[in-house]
Scaffold this motif. Structure first.
Motif, mmCIF file in Angstrom:
data_model
loop_
_atom_site.group_PDB
_atom_site.id
_atom_site.type_symbol
_atom_site.label_atom_id
_atom_site.label_comp_id
_atom_site.label_asym_id
_atom_site.label_seq_id
_atom_site.Cartn_x
_atom_site.Cartn_y
_atom_site.Cartn_z
ATOM 1 N N GLY A 17 0.806 -1.214 0.000
ATOM 2 C CA GLY A 17 0.000 0.000 0.000
ATOM 3 C C GLY A 17 0.840 1.267 0.000
ATOM 4 N N TRP A 18 0.166 2.380 0.260
ATOM 5 C CA TRP A 18 0.758 3.707 0.115
ATOM 6 C C TRP A 18 1.025 4.359 1.462
ATOM 7 N N LEU A 19 2.122 5.125 1.522
ATOM 8 C CA LEU A 19 2.474 5.929 2.688
ATOM 9 C C LEU A 19 2.564 7.392 2.265
ATOM 10 N N ASN A 20 2.365 8.277 3.228
ATOM 11 C CA ASN A 20 2.485 9.727 3.001
ATOM 12 C C ASN A 20 1.441 10.271 2.035
ATOM 13 N N THR A 21 0.267 9.647 2.002
ATOM 14 C CA THR A 21 -0.812 10.137 1.132
ATOM 15 C C THR A 21 -2.101 10.392 1.908
ATOM 16 N N GLY A 22 -2.037 10.313 3.228
ATOM 17 C CA GLY A 22 -3.248 10.485 4.019
ATOM 18 C C GLY A 22 -4.221 9.336 3.876
ATOM 19 N N GLY A 23 -3.709 8.141 3.541
ATOM 20 C CA GLY A 23 -4.553 6.964 3.411
ATOM 21 C C GLY A 23 -5.109 6.731 2.021
ATOM 22 N N HIS A 78 13.687 -8.355 6.387
ATOM 23 C CA HIS A 78 13.149 -7.339 7.289
ATOM 24 C C HIS A 78 12.572 -6.152 6.534
ATOM 25 N N GLU A 79 13.141 -5.844 5.369
ATOM 26 C CA GLU A 79 12.686 -4.677 4.612
ATOM 27 C C GLU A 79 11.343 -4.906 3.937
ATOM 28 N N ALA A 80 10.861 -6.149 3.929
ATOM 29 C CA ALA A 80 9.522 -6.426 3.402
ATOM 30 C C ALA A 80 8.443 -6.244 4.460
ATOM 31 N N ASP A 81 8.847 -5.960 5.704
ATOM 32 C CA ASP A 81 7.911 -5.712 6.798
ATOM 33 C C ASP A 81 7.364 -4.286 6.659
ATOM 34 N N HIS A 82 6.044 -4.167 6.542
ATOM 35 C CA HIS A 82 5.453 -2.855 6.298
ATOM 36 C C HIS A 82 5.788 -1.868 7.414
ATOM 37 N N ALA A 83 5.765 -2.326 8.661
ATOM 38 C CA ALA A 83 6.077 -1.424 9.777
ATOM 39 C C ALA A 83 7.498 -0.882 9.664
ATOM 40 N N ALA A 84 8.420 -1.709 9.167
ATOM 41 C CA ALA A 84 9.795 -1.252 9.000
ATOM 42 C C ALA A 84 9.896 -0.196 7.904
ATOM 43 N N VAL A 85 9.092 -0.327 6.861
ATOM 44 C CA VAL A 85 9.083 0.684 5.801
ATOM 45 C C VAL A 85 8.512 2.002 6.338
ATOM 46 N N VAL A 86 7.449 1.907 7.134
ATOM 47 C CA VAL A 86 6.874 3.104 7.767
ATOM 48 C C VAL A 86 7.947 3.818 8.586
ATOM 49 N N ASP A 87 8.705 3.044 9.376
ATOM 50 C CA ASP A 87 9.774 3.632 10.184
ATOM 51 C C ASP A 87 10.829 4.288 9.311
ATOM 52 N N ALA A 464 14.285 1.805 16.552
ATOM 53 C CA ALA A 464 12.896 1.908 16.099
ATOM 54 C C ALA A 464 11.900 1.926 17.258
ATOM 55 N N ARG A 465 12.378 1.791 18.505
ATOM 56 C CA ARG A 465 11.517 2.033 19.671
ATOM 57 C C ARG A 465 11.858 3.363 20.333
ATOM 58 N N HIS A 466 12.821 4.076 19.760
ATOM 59 C CA HIS A 466 13.133 5.442 20.170
ATOM 60 C C HIS A 466 13.563 5.511 21.641
ATOM 61 N N ARG A 467 14.426 4.558 22.050
ATOM 62 C CA ARG A 467 14.808 4.535 23.462
ATOM 63 C C ARG A 467 16.093 3.725 23.642
ATOM 64 N N LEU A 468 16.657 3.844 24.857
ATOM 65 C CA LEU A 468 17.721 2.969 25.302
ATOM 66 C C LEU A 468 17.112 1.934 26.238
ATOM 67 N N THR A 469 17.429 0.672 26.020
ATOM 68 C CA THR A 469 16.853 -0.410 26.807
ATOM 69 C C THR A 469 17.959 -1.078 27.622
ATOM 70 N N ARG A 470 17.758 -1.157 28.938
ATOM 71 C CA ARG A 470 18.755 -1.745 29.825
ATOM 72 C C ARG A 470 18.511 -3.247 29.949
ATOM 73 N N LEU A 471 19.561 -4.040 29.697
ATOM 74 C CA LEU A 471 19.491 -5.488 29.815
ATOM 75 C C LEU A 471 20.595 -5.968 30.743
ATOM 76 N N ARG A 472 20.292 -6.970 31.550
ATOM 77 C CA ARG A 472 21.336 -7.644 32.310
ATOM 78 C C ARG A 472 22.084 -8.571 31.356
ATOM 79 N N LEU A 473 23.422 -8.494 31.377
ATOM 80 C CA LEU A 473 24.178 -9.392 30.521
ATOM 81 C C LEU A 473 23.905 -10.827 30.948
ATOM 82 N N PRO A 474 23.297 -11.627 30.097
ATOM 83 C CA PRO A 474 22.872 -12.971 30.509
ATOM 84 C C PRO A 474 24.047 -13.937 30.599
ATOM 85 N N GLU A 475 23.921 -14.898 31.510
ATOM 86 C CA GLU A 475 24.930 -15.939 31.622
ATOM 87 C C GLU A 475 24.695 -17.050 30.606
#
Length: 618
Positions: A17-23, A78-87, A464-475
């Motif tokens: 579908g189309w982006l940047n056309t108001g739907g 991944h580039e075929a994912d519509h949400a990724a194209v929106v981003d 793409a989540r617009h943040r820094l995410t803290r993770l514990r380094l897993p064993e």
């Protein structure tokens, strides 16, 4: 005006579908009376991003007659994912309608073979020009002026507002952040890429301390509140306490002083490097090309020059820049640094002995080391994980068969292993050099692009989540199901045995081949797998090559890199300018008895008097 062949433009269709056309869905009938420029692009491709920036001035200058339509045609899964194209459309500030074409339907209708490709459609709906690669916008701008005059006289030109409808802005503290570092104060500094700023955060990774840059796209030095960047990415601490900034779309290296807030320019002119430009010299006098990351190693600042598939260095004492590794050819070739090939190096991290490189388009983890065979001043390039431009996926285990998908970031962990931001797999991976194994540390991240060690934790830039995410380094590693992919494009059916490769080049009007210093052309041929070619691989000066396909290999990819040099030929030009024309192709082939025995490829000569970069014809 020369008479043009009139070919009716196929309809624009895409399952996404189309982006940047108001739907609203658009058709060529809706655009009749306007000059339409189709931009076939994919968001992993640095040359495609260059074209988006090239088009901005043309769009503004002809906003009442020209409609640019982006046709997004994916390479990676991944580039075929519509949400990724929106981003991606928001991330790169694409200010025109975009057709999401995940199944390459419109790509095939227009017989496109390269990213990027520009197609011009006249106001009556006929295709009048098609250009593969970047650097053609000046020629297209002249064509647009001709079409405006021609169709205004015929009464077939329609002026007015275009169909672009901007999306609503999102109120987040960060917008598609790129890279992050820890400052000596303990605070974090993040490149807020889409907002053209740097942002200082408290150690929690959430609380904003201050912003650097006024938020407008531009290249301006000065205090924090007045400085300007253009899609900044990589950050690195300098020995003098400053921060080097890879100011990507400005093609510049900047310096930020955390104490004073002052921003200055260290390297670059603000213009993009093209083939034939100086590749070393005074830092403020040499052009750069899309620097994506920076790291201090071996007593100099290393620059991941994604735009031309090289690593450069900046020497602050001498105030100079120079090529350190890579040839500008795109691919995966190890060896002495001046002979190695990269493909959009986008992440750097140093551990003392090695400079680790996230080589995004080959989905590879690579490193640079001092060349033990030389005098200690040279460098060599090695590959830990990755096989080439077309193989990618999510597979753990032995490094020889492990797979990434377009990684953008690398981080050295306290135990000497390397964390890889496996961007298009939405995962944080780990490579253990001692064991030669790859494991998965975390999944369900959204386009991670960098990571910073913080004690026993790791802060991941979830772009793409617009943040820094803290993770514990897993064993223990996360178990994931292995997935392997190859880039899928239409294969050319070729006959067994002999195959004539014919690269067609004609110097632009007013120019001739430059043979003052020897042959003016170069042709480099290789294949994936290497066993595809029994004969014909290697480098030569003739643009025609007889290849021999091996018995028993049914399909593969021919990698072709061609270059030609031409000079102005008008007798009244006292100091003729010379130009380099270069293109790279990756041509999928399938061996079949009914296939062709000749493979023609067109190396387009420029007609606008400017040197231009290679395209990514894959």
């Amino acid at each position: 005006m020369a008479k043009r062949v009139r070919v009716r433009a196929p309809e624009l269709v895409g399952a996404g579908g189309w982006l940047n056309t108001g739907g609203k869905d658009l058709s060529l009938a809706d655009l009749r009376g306007r000059i339409v420029i189709l931009d076939f692009w994919t968001f992993c491709c640095i040359n495609c991003l260059h074209v988006i920036d090239e088009l901005r001035e043309l769009e503004e200058a002809h906003r009442d007659t020209v409609v640019v339509i982006g046709v997004h045609s994916p390479k990676f899964v991944h580039e075929a994912d519509h949400a990724a194209v929106v981003d991606a459309v928001e991330r790169y500030e694409v200010h025109h309608p975009v057709l999401d074409d995940p199944e390459l339907a419109t790509w095939k209708q227009y017989a496109v073979r390269a990213w990027p490709t520009l197609v011009v459609i006249d106001p009556e709906g006929y295709v009048v020009a098609q250009h593969a690669g970047e650097g053609h916008v000046h020629a297209i701008a002249r064509l647009v002026e001709e079409l405006e005059a021609e169709h205004a006289a015929k009464g077939t030109l329609r002026r007015g507002d275009g169909p672009y409808v901007p999306p609503e802005p999102e109120p987040t503290d960060l917008r598609f952040p790129g890279k992050a570092i820890t400052l000596p104060s303990g605070n974090l500094l993040v490149s807020d890429t889409t907002r053209h700023q740097l942002v200082e955060l408290e150690p929690d990774g959430e609380t904003v301390v201050r912003r650097i840059g006024d938020g407008e796209r531009g290249l301006a030095d000065g205090p924090a509140e007045k400085a300007r960047f253009s899609e900044p990415q990589g950050l690195a601490l300098l020995p003098d306490g400053g921060v080097a900034v890879a100011d990507t779309v400005n093609h510049a290296l900047r310096r930020y002083d955390p104490d004073t807030g002052e921003v200055t320019t260290l390297a670059g002119t603000g213009a993009q490097w093209w083939q034939g430009s100086p590749a070393s010299g005074p830092a403020r006098e040499v052009d750069l090309s899309s620097p994506w990351d920076v790291a201090w190693w071996a007593d100099r600042l290393w620059i991941a020059m994604a735009g031309i598939h090289q690593l450069w260095t900046y020497d602050p004492a001498a105030g100079t820049v120079a090529v350190a590794a890579g040839t500008t050819n795109e691919g995966l070739v190890d060896g002495p640094a001046d002979q190695a090939w990269f493909a959009q190096p986008s992440g750097l991290a140093a551990d003392g002995e090695r400079l680790w490189v996230a080589d995004s388009e080959t989905s590879a983890l690579r490193w640079v080391e001092r060349d033990g065979d030389g005098d200690g001043t040279g460098f060599a390039v090695r590959t830990a994980v990755g096989t080439g431009l077309f193989d990618f996926g999510h597979r753990d285990g032995d490094a020889g068969q492990a797979l990434f998908q377009h990684p953008l970031g690398v981080t050295v962990l306290p135990d000497g292993s390397v964390a890889v931001c496996d961007t298009y797999n939405h995962a944080l991976r780990r490579y253990d050099p001692a064991a030669g194994e790859v494991t998965t540390l975390a999944t369900d991240l959204r386009e991670p692009s960098d990571a910073v060690v913080a004690g026993d934790d790791i802060l991941v830039v979830e772009s793409a989540r617009h943040r820094l995410t803290r993770l514990r380094l897993p064993e223990e590693a996360v178990r994931v199901e292995s997935v392997a992919h190859r880039t899928r494009r239409e294969a050319t059916e070729v006959a067994p045995g002999r195959l004539r490769l014919d690269v067609v080049f004609q110097a632009p009007p007013g120019q001739k081949l430059d043979e003052r210093y020897g042959p003016s052309t170069r042709l480099l041929v290789s294949s994936t797998p290497p066993e595809l070619l029994a004969d014909g691989a290697g480098q030569g000066t003739d643009l025609v090559r007889e290849l021999t396909l091996s018995d028993g290999v049914a399909e593969g990819v021919l990698h072709v890199s061609a270059m030609a040099a031409s000079c102005d030929d008008a007798p009244d030009i006292e100091y003729p300018a010379c130009h380099v024309h270069q293109q790279d192709w990756g041509v999928p082939v399938r061996v079949t008895p009914g296939g062709v025995s000749r493979l023609p490829l067109v190396l387009a000569g420029m007609d606008d008097g400017e040197e231009r970069e290679t395209d990514r014809a894959e």
